[in-house]
Design a protein around this motif. Structure first.
Motif, PDB file in Angstrom:
ATOM      1  N   ASP A 238       3.422   1.847   9.988  1.00 43.53           N
ATOM      2  CA  ASP A 238       3.799   0.437  10.106  1.00 43.53           C
ATOM      3  C   ASP A 238       3.559  -0.339   8.812  1.00 43.53           C
ATOM      4  OD1 ASP A 238       4.718   0.648  12.726  1.00 43.53           O
ATOM      5  OD2 ASP A 238       2.684   0.385  13.528  1.00 43.53           O
ATOM      6  N   PHE A 239       3.746   0.326   7.682  1.00 45.01           N
ATOM      7  CA  PHE A 239       3.681  -0.290   6.352  1.00 45.01           C
ATOM      8  C   PHE A 239       2.313  -0.891   6.027  1.00 45.01           C
ATOM      9  CE2 PHE A 239       8.021  -0.709   8.052  1.00 45.01           C
ATOM     10  CZ  PHE A 239       8.676   0.146   7.181  1.00 45.01           C
ATOM     11  N   ILE A 240       1.253  -0.324   6.595  1.00 46.33           N
ATOM     12  CA  ILE A 240      -0.094  -0.856   6.374  1.00 46.33           C
ATOM     13  C   ILE A 240      -0.738  -0.227   5.137  1.00 46.33           C
ATOM     14  CG2 ILE A 240      -2.414  -1.019   7.335  1.00 46.33           C
ATOM     15  CD1 ILE A 240      -1.082  -1.184  10.113  1.00 46.33           C
ATOM     16  N   ALA A 241      -0.707   1.087   5.047  1.00 45.96           N
ATOM     17  CA  ALA A 241      -1.401   1.784   3.950  1.00 45.96           C
ATOM     18  C   ALA A 241      -0.637   1.654   2.632  1.00 45.96           C
ATOM     19  CB  ALA A 241      -1.566   3.249   4.302  1.00 45.96           C
ATOM     20  N   HIS A 242      -1.398   1.528   1.544  1.00 45.49           N
ATOM     21  CA  HIS A 242      -0.842   1.548   0.200  1.00 45.49           C
ATOM     22  C   HIS A 242      -0.888   2.987  -0.308  1.00 45.49           C
ATOM     23  CE1 HIS A 242      -1.274  -2.780   0.163  1.00 45.49           C
ATOM     24  NE2 HIS A 242      -0.786  -2.850  -1.053  1.00 45.49           N
ATOM     25  N   HIS A 243       0.267   3.544  -0.636  1.00 39.82           N
ATOM     26  CA  HIS A 243       0.338   4.871  -1.228  1.00 39.82           C
ATOM     27  C   HIS A 243       0.624   4.660  -2.715  1.00 39.82           C
ATOM     28  CE1 HIS A 243       0.499   6.602   2.815  1.00 39.82           C
ATOM     29  NE2 HIS A 243       1.349   5.627   3.106  1.00 39.82           N
TER      30      HIS A 243
END
Length: 199
Positions: free
Chosen positions: A177-182
Motif C-alpha cells: 500500500d505504498f508505505i515502505a520506502h525502497h
C-alpha cells in the motif's frame, strides 16, 4: 494593379489585427482571374485533402504489450525524470543519474513485470507530469484498466548535517500500500540549498 491591391489588403488586415489573424488564402483565389496560370497548380476549394495520423504518436501513455512498449516506457520515464530535474538540477546530476540511478529504475520496472505474471495482458502506462516545487513525485507506473498505481518513483531532497544536500531516489509499491520506502540510491547536490524541481 491587382498585386498592389492584394498587398494593401494583406497589410491592412495585419495592421488591424496586430498580426493575430492572417488573411485567408481564399481571398487570393477569388481575386485571380479564372484563366490565371497559377490557379491550375493549386487545388480547388471543393477538393478535399485527407491524411491519416497514427494514434500511437499522440498516445502519451504507452501500454506495455511487448518489448518495444517497454522501451517506450523507459524512454518516457527518463524524459519525465529530466523534466522534473529542470534546467538547473538536470545538468548537474545527469551523468550520475544515467549511470547509477536509472539502470536501477529499469530493474525495478522489469522485476515488477516478471513477478506479476499477468501484467503482459494488462495495459500499463506512465503518468504524464512530475510534481514541482519540493514535492517528491517523478512518475508512477499504473494499470490503465484498473486505474491503480503499481509503482511510484519519487525523489526526496535530504539535508544531512555536516554533509550537505542529497537527492534520495526511492520507490513505493502497491504490494504494501505504498508505505515502505525502497531505496534506489542517493546523489549529492552540494552544501547549498538546491533549487525547486521543474525550475
Amino acid at each position: 494593379m491587382k498585386q498592389y491591391l492584394q498587398k494593401l489588403i494583406m497589410a491592412a488586415v495585419a495592421i488591424l489585427t496586430l498580426g493575430v489573424i492572417s488573411p485567408s488564402h481564399e481571398i487570393w483565389t477569388n481575386l485571380n482571374p479564372k484563366d490565371d496560370a497559377r490557379e491550375s497548380d493549386q487545388p480547388s476549394i471543393s477538393q478535399e485533402i485527407e491524411f491519416g495520423l497514427d494514434d500511437s504518436y499522440f498516445q502519451t501513455e504507452p501500454s506495455l504489450t511487448d518489448t518495444t512498449d517497454v522501451a517506450v516506457l523507459y524512454a518516457s520515464a527518463k524524459d519525465l525524470s529530466y523534466m522534473k530535474f529542470g534546467s538547473k538540477i538536470g545538468p548537474v546530476i545527469q551523468d550520475e543519474f544515467d549511470t547509477v540511478i536509472f539502470p536501477k529504475i529499469e530493474e525495478v520496472i522489469q522485476r515488477t513485470l516478471e513477478t506479476k505474471g499477468d501484467l503482459h495482458k494488462r495495459r500499463l502506462a506512465i503518468t504524464e507530469t512530475p510534481s514541482g516545487n519540493y514535492a517528491e513525485k517523478i512518475f508512477h507506473v499504473y494499470d490503465k484498466d484498473e486505474e491503480k498505481d503499481l509503482i511510484r518513483f519519487h525523489v526526496r531532497t535530504e539535508k544531512r548535517p555536516q554533509d550537505g544536500f542529497f537527492y534520495n531516489f526511492h520507490y513505493h509499491t502497491a504490494e504494501d500500500d505504498f508505505i515502505a520506502h525502497h531505496s534506489i540510491g542517493d546523489i549529492f547536490w552540494s552544501k547549498n540549498t538546491p533549487p525547486k524541481w521543474l525550475s
